[in-house]
Motif scaffolding. Sequence first.
Motif, PDB file in Angstrom:
ATOM      1  N   LYS A 153     -27.973 -11.494   3.829  1.00  0.00           N
ATOM      2  CA  LYS A 153     -26.881 -12.159   3.111  1.00  0.00           C
ATOM      3  C   LYS A 153     -26.292 -11.225   2.070  1.00  0.00           C
ATOM      4  O   LYS A 153     -27.015 -10.526   1.352  1.00  0.00           O
ATOM      5  CB  LYS A 153     -27.402 -13.428   2.438  1.00  0.00           C
ATOM      6  CG  LYS A 153     -26.329 -14.223   1.707  1.00  0.00           C
ATOM      7  CD  LYS A 153     -26.916 -15.483   1.090  1.00  0.00           C
ATOM      8  CE  LYS A 153     -25.877 -16.254   0.287  1.00  0.00           C
ATOM      9  NZ  LYS A 153     -26.444 -17.499  -0.298  1.00  0.00           N
ATOM     10  N   VAL A 154     -24.941 -11.191   2.002  1.00  0.00           N
ATOM     11  CA  VAL A 154     -24.255 -10.346   1.026  1.00  0.00           C
ATOM     12  C   VAL A 154     -23.245 -11.200   0.261  1.00  0.00           C
ATOM     13  O   VAL A 154     -22.913 -12.319   0.664  1.00  0.00           O
ATOM     14  CB  VAL A 154     -23.551  -9.164   1.713  1.00  0.00           C
ATOM     15  CG1 VAL A 154     -24.564  -8.277   2.427  1.00  0.00           C
ATOM     16  CG2 VAL A 154     -22.464  -9.631   2.681  1.00  0.00           C
ATOM     17  N   GLN A 155     -22.758 -10.655  -0.837  1.00  0.00           N
ATOM     18  CA  GLN A 155     -21.807 -11.381  -1.667  1.00  0.00           C
ATOM     19  C   GLN A 155     -20.487 -11.597  -0.917  1.00  0.00           C
ATOM     20  O   GLN A 155     -20.001 -10.688  -0.224  1.00  0.00           O
ATOM     21  CB  GLN A 155     -21.543 -10.623  -2.966  1.00  0.00           C
ATOM     22  CG  GLN A 155     -22.755 -10.511  -3.876  1.00  0.00           C
ATOM     23  CD  GLN A 155     -23.236 -11.867  -4.345  1.00  0.00           C
ATOM     24  OE1 GLN A 155     -22.434 -12.751  -4.657  1.00  0.00           O
ATOM     25  NE2 GLN A 155     -24.550 -12.043  -4.394  1.00  0.00           N
ATOM     26  N   HIS A 158     -17.371  -8.997  -0.899  1.00  0.00           N
ATOM     27  CA  HIS A 158     -17.378  -7.703  -0.224  1.00  0.00           C
ATOM     28  C   HIS A 158     -16.577  -7.799   1.074  1.00  0.00           C
ATOM     29  O   HIS A 158     -16.793  -8.719   1.884  1.00  0.00           O
ATOM     30  CB  HIS A 158     -18.811  -7.269   0.101  1.00  0.00           C
ATOM     31  CG  HIS A 158     -19.645  -6.966  -1.100  1.00  0.00           C
ATOM     32  ND1 HIS A 158     -19.223  -6.135  -2.117  1.00  0.00           N
ATOM     33  CD2 HIS A 158     -20.892  -7.369  -1.448  1.00  0.00           C
ATOM     34  CE1 HIS A 158     -20.168  -6.043  -3.035  1.00  0.00           C
ATOM     35  NE2 HIS A 158     -21.183  -6.786  -2.662  1.00  0.00           N
ATOM     36  N   ALA A 163     -18.091  -3.423   4.736  1.00  0.00           N
ATOM     37  CA  ALA A 163     -19.515  -3.696   4.526  1.00  0.00           C
ATOM     38  C   ALA A 163     -20.326  -3.472   5.789  1.00  0.00           C
ATOM     39  O   ALA A 163     -21.523  -3.157   5.722  1.00  0.00           O
ATOM     40  CB  ALA A 163     -19.702  -5.131   4.027  1.00  0.00           C
ATOM     41  N   ILE A 322     -29.315  -2.930   1.578  1.00  0.00           N
ATOM     42  CA  ILE A 322     -27.946  -3.282   1.974  1.00  0.00           C
ATOM     43  C   ILE A 322     -27.188  -3.883   0.789  1.00  0.00           C
ATOM     44  O   ILE A 322     -26.095  -3.412   0.438  1.00  0.00           O
ATOM     45  CB  ILE A 322     -27.942  -4.207   3.204  1.00  0.00           C
ATOM     46  CG1 ILE A 322     -28.279  -3.381   4.465  1.00  0.00           C
ATOM     47  CG2 ILE A 322     -26.597  -4.916   3.371  1.00  0.00           C
ATOM     48  CD1 ILE A 322     -28.425  -4.208   5.723  1.00  0.00           C
ATOM     49  N   PRO A 323     -27.714  -4.910   0.104  1.00  0.00           N
ATOM     50  CA  PRO A 323     -27.009  -5.412  -1.087  1.00  0.00           C
ATOM     51  C   PRO A 323     -26.887  -4.354  -2.185  1.00  0.00           C
ATOM     52  O   PRO A 323     -25.858  -4.285  -2.882  1.00  0.00           O
ATOM     53  CB  PRO A 323     -27.873  -6.585  -1.549  1.00  0.00           C
ATOM     54  CG  PRO A 323     -28.627  -7.019  -0.346  1.00  0.00           C
ATOM     55  CD  PRO A 323     -28.891  -5.759   0.417  1.00  0.00           C
ATOM     56  N   LEU A 326     -24.067  -1.981  -1.326  1.00  0.00           N
ATOM     57  CA  LEU A 326     -22.771  -2.640  -1.513  1.00  0.00           C
ATOM     58  C   LEU A 326     -22.431  -2.736  -2.997  1.00  0.00           C
ATOM     59  O   LEU A 326     -21.258  -2.616  -3.382  1.00  0.00           O
ATOM     60  CB  LEU A 326     -22.790  -4.026  -0.869  1.00  0.00           C
ATOM     61  CG  LEU A 326     -22.783  -4.038   0.660  1.00  0.00           C
ATOM     62  CD1 LEU A 326     -22.943  -5.441   1.200  1.00  0.00           C
ATOM     63  CD2 LEU A 326     -21.516  -3.392   1.209  1.00  0.00           C
TER      64      LEU A 326
END
Length: 377
Positions: A153-155, A158, A163, A322-323, A326
């Motif tokens: 899970k990412v923000q 982005h 990404a 990953i986060p 980013l």
Amino acid sequence: MRTRAAVVYGLNQRFEVKEVELADPADTEVLVHLVASGVCHSDYHHITGDQIARLPMIFGHEGAGVVERVGSKVTHVKPGDHVVMSYLPSCGTCRWCTAGQTNLCDLGAHTVTGPQLDGTYRFRDDDGVELGQFCLVSTFSEWTVVPGQSVVKVQPHHRLERACLVACGVTTGVGTAIYRGGVRPGEDVMVFGVGGIGMNIVQGARIAGARRIIACDVEDWKLDKAKGFGATHTVNPKERDPVEYAMELTWGVGVDRAYEAIASPETIGQAVRALRKGGTAAVVGLTRHDQPDIPVNPSDFVLWQKTLTGSLNGGCNPRNDIPAMLAMWESGLLDLDGLVTREYRLEQINEAYEDLLAGRNIRGVIRYEWADGGVPA
């Protein structure tokens, strides 16, 4: 459900873009609507037989998208979440995961076998042929079903069309410089091959505080591009021996760290020879599974105490890195936009690989849709 996907049916065959059938996610799986996928050389190695994979297969492993549906046992993501793929799933319980080496998780053995972790397939064509999933994710499909362990899970702010690069190329390159290669402030670094991986090694070395960063490539335009990512010096091996150049630049000492992102015997040998006493060379590029011996003198290791190592996904822990990467992009430390040379529609995937093999791209990106719902022209 139906989805468009790029299928390869046999060795050295072209991608066939067609509609295929996609099954529902199992209890531990996630249905993802892809926004974009990077075009990486690793897929092509499995299409040519350089590396072994079960065909037919839907390739693609560098993707990002939006969760559409989750299985009953998936709790860390929900519909609507933005996610980046991890092409190396991690179980969290094997010897490697518990030792902090999630990139070496035992689940990685499933990445080129074809079926999902339970041994069954999610994709079938209209003739009923079961289609394997590369790295369990198959990001060359507009929709895909993947293990819950394969999404991070990412923000939501982005941009997923950039990404996606952090799914492989950025983590592998930056992680190799910082983790596997261990660049320390003030050290001299040399990078052989500044494509999608090597360019990220360059910017990873810059972030780590390297003094000199020597980019080596046969394409002058890539060498010029590398300067914008942090390279302080460049050398084209068609014009000058790169080992001699490194030795001259370091007054005969050699570089502290050398990174080989091509994986040819010649360049691996050059990376080792360019090192100082006690230096480290890391091989990042993927090559043939039966690659012949590399031209390295064992005395380099015994008398000069050099180290030759490998790097899988840069030694990164995807759920953490990953986060983190980013966030580095958001702060301006990492450049993702500059990596993308061209965007393509899925129907242009064969052209995208032609451009990659011809050295015309740092990274190509397959775009499934624009923010306004359209697609690339």
